[in-house]
Write a protein that holds these residues in place. Structure first.
Motif, short mmCIF file in Angstrom:
data_model
loop_
_atom_site.label_atom_id
_atom_site.label_comp_id
_atom_site.label_asym_id
_atom_site.label_seq_id
_atom_site.Cartn_x
_atom_site.Cartn_y
_atom_site.Cartn_z
N ARG A 169 0.13 5.04 -1.66
CA ARG A 169 -0.83 5.83 -2.43
C ARG A 169 -0.17 6.88 -3.31
O ARG A 169 -0.66 7.18 -4.40
CB ARG A 169 -1.83 6.51 -1.51
CG ARG A 169 -2.73 5.56 -0.76
CD ARG A 169 -3.50 4.67 -1.71
NE ARG A 169 -4.90 5.00 -1.77
CZ ARG A 169 -5.79 4.35 -2.52
NH1 ARG A 169 -5.39 3.35 -3.29
NH2 ARG A 169 -7.05 4.70 -2.54
N ASN B 109 -4.64 -0.68 -14.92
CA ASN B 109 -5.06 0.44 -14.09
C ASN B 109 -6.50 0.83 -14.48
O ASN B 109 -7.22 0.01 -15.05
CB ASN B 109 -4.09 1.61 -14.25
CG ASN B 109 -2.87 1.46 -13.37
OD1 ASN B 109 -2.90 1.72 -12.17
ND2 ASN B 109 -1.75 1.06 -13.97
N THR C 127 4.41 -1.90 -8.42
CA THR C 127 3.34 -2.77 -8.90
C THR C 127 2.50 -3.30 -7.74
O THR C 127 3.03 -3.62 -6.68
CB THR C 127 3.91 -3.97 -9.69
OG1 THR C 127 4.80 -4.73 -8.85
CG2 THR C 127 4.68 -3.50 -10.91
N ASN C 128 1.19 -3.36 -7.99
CA ASN C 128 0.25 -3.91 -7.02
C ASN C 128 0.39 -3.21 -5.66
O ASN C 128 0.51 -3.84 -4.62
CB ASN C 128 0.49 -5.43 -6.86
CG ASN C 128 -0.71 -6.12 -6.24
OD1 ASN C 128 -1.84 -5.67 -6.36
ND2 ASN C 128 -0.46 -7.22 -5.56
N CYS C 129 0.33 -1.87 -5.72
CA CYS C 129 0.54 -1.05 -4.52
C CYS C 129 -0.64 -0.12 -4.21
O CYS C 129 -0.51 0.73 -3.33
CB CYS C 129 1.79 -0.19 -4.67
SG CYS C 129 3.32 -1.10 -4.79
N GLU C 130 -1.72 -0.23 -4.98
CA GLU C 130 -2.87 0.69 -4.83
C GLU C 130 -2.47 2.14 -5.08
O GLU C 130 -3.08 3.08 -4.54
CB GLU C 130 -3.51 0.54 -3.45
CG GLU C 130 -4.01 -0.87 -3.16
CD GLU C 130 -4.71 -1.00 -1.82
OE1 GLU C 130 -5.55 -0.13 -1.50
OE2 GLU C 130 -4.41 -1.96 -1.09
N LEU C 131 -1.45 2.33 -5.90
CA LEU C 131 -0.95 3.67 -6.21
C LEU C 131 -2.00 4.51 -6.94
O LEU C 131 -2.62 4.05 -7.88
CB LEU C 131 0.31 3.56 -7.08
CG LEU C 131 0.96 4.86 -7.53
CD1 LEU C 131 1.57 5.59 -6.34
CD2 LEU C 131 2.02 4.58 -8.59
N LYS C 132 -2.16 5.77 -6.51
CA LYS C 132 -3.12 6.67 -7.15
C LYS C 132 -2.45 7.87 -7.81
O LYS C 132 -2.99 8.45 -8.74
CB LYS C 132 -4.14 7.17 -6.12
CG LYS C 132 -5.01 6.08 -5.53
CD LYS C 132 -6.30 6.61 -4.96
CE LYS C 132 -7.28 6.94 -6.05
NZ LYS C 132 -8.63 7.19 -5.53
N TYR D 279 0.86 -1.19 0.00
CA TYR D 279 0.00 0.00 0.00
C TYR D 279 0.89 1.24 0.00
O TYR D 279 1.54 1.55 1.00
CB TYR D 279 -0.89 -0.02 1.23
CG TYR D 279 -1.79 1.19 1.38
CD1 TYR D 279 -3.03 1.24 0.75
CD2 TYR D 279 -1.41 2.28 2.17
CE1 TYR D 279 -3.86 2.35 0.89
CE2 TYR D 279 -2.23 3.39 2.31
CZ TYR D 279 -3.44 3.41 1.67
OH TYR D 279 -4.26 4.51 1.81
N LEU E 252 4.30 0.80 -13.72
CA LEU E 252 3.27 1.12 -12.72
C LEU E 252 2.05 0.23 -12.89
O LEU E 252 0.91 0.68 -12.72
CB LEU E 252 2.86 2.60 -12.85
CG LEU E 252 3.98 3.64 -12.67
CD1 LEU E 252 3.45 5.04 -12.95
CD2 LEU E 252 4.59 3.57 -11.27
N ASN F 192 -2.26 -1.04 -10.45
CA ASN F 192 -2.48 -0.01 -9.44
C ASN F 192 -3.86 0.62 -9.63
O ASN F 192 -4.74 0.01 -10.24
CB ASN F 192 -1.36 1.03 -9.52
CG ASN F 192 -0.08 0.53 -8.88
OD1 ASN F 192 -0.02 0.26 -7.68
ND2 ASN F 192 0.99 0.40 -9.67
N GLU F 193 -4.06 1.82 -9.12
CA GLU F 193 -5.36 2.48 -9.19
C GLU F 193 -5.26 3.84 -9.86
O GLU F 193 -5.99 4.78 -9.52
CB GLU F 193 -5.96 2.60 -7.79
CG GLU F 193 -6.24 1.24 -7.15
CD GLU F 193 -6.89 1.35 -5.79
OE1 GLU F 193 -7.22 2.48 -5.36
OE2 GLU F 193 -7.06 0.30 -5.13
#
Length: 332
Positions: free
Chosen positions: A92, A154, A106-111, A90, A128, A131-132
């Motif tokens: 962001r 994404n 990768t797979n980090c809920e990055l916004k 996690y 990237l 993510n989100e």
């Protein structure tokens, strides 16, 4: 004890207490073998950012992180790092330190990604995926050394190619498995080194390439979208060698013409010829379709008569008749 000595002792006590509260991370792998430093369970908040201390290694891999912001302060606490790999956790928001050459998150809920546009950026590869992200990161054009861009998996809906304008080393762009509806460029986009563009598994209904200047783009994947055609393709892309348009509702006339153009230059063209659409069939007259229904009824009667003569029993053949009829009429 003199006042000066007392202040010195107090200062030393405060210094010792500060170090005691610092979060010091260590490599959890054999750095000499792996050539990177692995840190798992990386966590903290803004109040602890200045107390984080990292190994002096050029390549750090953060696994299972739990932190809201990977801020500039944290990035610069990784004093020597130029390769940063973040995965399965996690995070962001991430600040890209201009000295970074490689970044994977990768797979980090990055916004959101913060790119410093006030300093020269050294980044060459940016991954990237999973993510989100809902839009392209701002200031991408300031990554002037970028050669690889992966934004796959994404939630991006619109792709303005102008955001990549004049990235002269960019060779691979992957925006597959997003929610793209339109790919466009309002002005001329120069990408002299772009060779592969991956847009598969989106919801594309329009793709405008008239402003693209991509002389060596030779592979394009737009499979599994909703495109009926792409104007000026492949004429606008002189280097095209392999194009995948599979699983798109392409118009038959455009498909036939495009196939000829690509075959003439010995390029491969993957598409589903059986699913192309003839637009004029969508708007034919009422009489045409009433006549078709009459033909279908006649076909049903003939097949039922043959079935009775062979079996002497009533059978349900409606599904088979529908299938046969649709194949005869082309299914449109």
């Amino acid at each position: 004890m003199s006042k000066m000595k007392l202040h010195a002792v107090q200062f030393l006590l405060l210094l010792a207490f500060a170090f005691a509260q610092a979060k010091e991370y260590e490599c959890q792998n054999n750095v000499k073998i792996d050539n990177f430093c692995l840190i798992s369970q990386f966590y903290g908040g803004s109040e602890t950012a200045c107390k984080m201390r990292f190994p002096n290694h050029t390549a750090i891999k953060l696994q299972f992180p739990r932190i809201e912001n990977l801020s500039a302060r944290i990035a610069y606490n990784m004093r020597k790092v130029i390769n940063l790999d973040i995965s399965n956790g996690y995070v962001r928001n991430i600040y890209i330190k201009p000295e970074l050459v490689f970044l994977r998150a990768t797979n980090c809920e990055l916004k959101k990604l913060y790119i410093d546009d006030r300093a020269p950026n050294q980044l060459e590869e940016l991954y990237l995926s999973k993510n989100e992200l809902s839009q392209l990161p701002e200031n991408l054009r300031h990554l002037e050394n970028l050669s690889m861009l992966d934004l796959s998996h994404n939630y991006i809906e619109f792709f303005d190619m102008g955001e990549l304008h004049d990235l002269k080393f960019l060779s691979i762009v992957d925006v597959s498995y997003n929610r793209l509806k339109v790919v466009f460029a309002a002005d001329t986009v120069q990408l002299p080194d772009l060779v592969f563009l991956n847009l598969k598994h989106n919801s594309l209904t329009a793709m405008h390439i008239s402003h693209w200047e991509t002389p060596i783009l030779n592979e394009l994947d737009v499979s599994y979208n909703q495109l009926s055609h792409v104007a000026k393709f492949p004429q606008k892309l002189p280097g095209m060698v392999s194009a995948n348009f599979e699983q798109n509702p392409l118009t038959c006339s455009w498909l036939r013409e495009t196939t000829k153009l690509l075959e003439a230059k010995n390029a491969t063209f993957t598409s589903s010829l059986t699913t192309c659409v003839e637009p004029n069939r969508l708007y034919q007259s009422k009489e045409t379709f009433i006549h078709e229904l009459e033909m279908k009824d006649l076909l049903r009667a003939n097949i039922l008569e043959i079935a009775r003569n062979l079996t002497e029993a009533e059978i349900d053949v409606d599904d088979k008749i529908d299938d046969i009829f649709c194949r005869i009429m082309g299914g449109v």
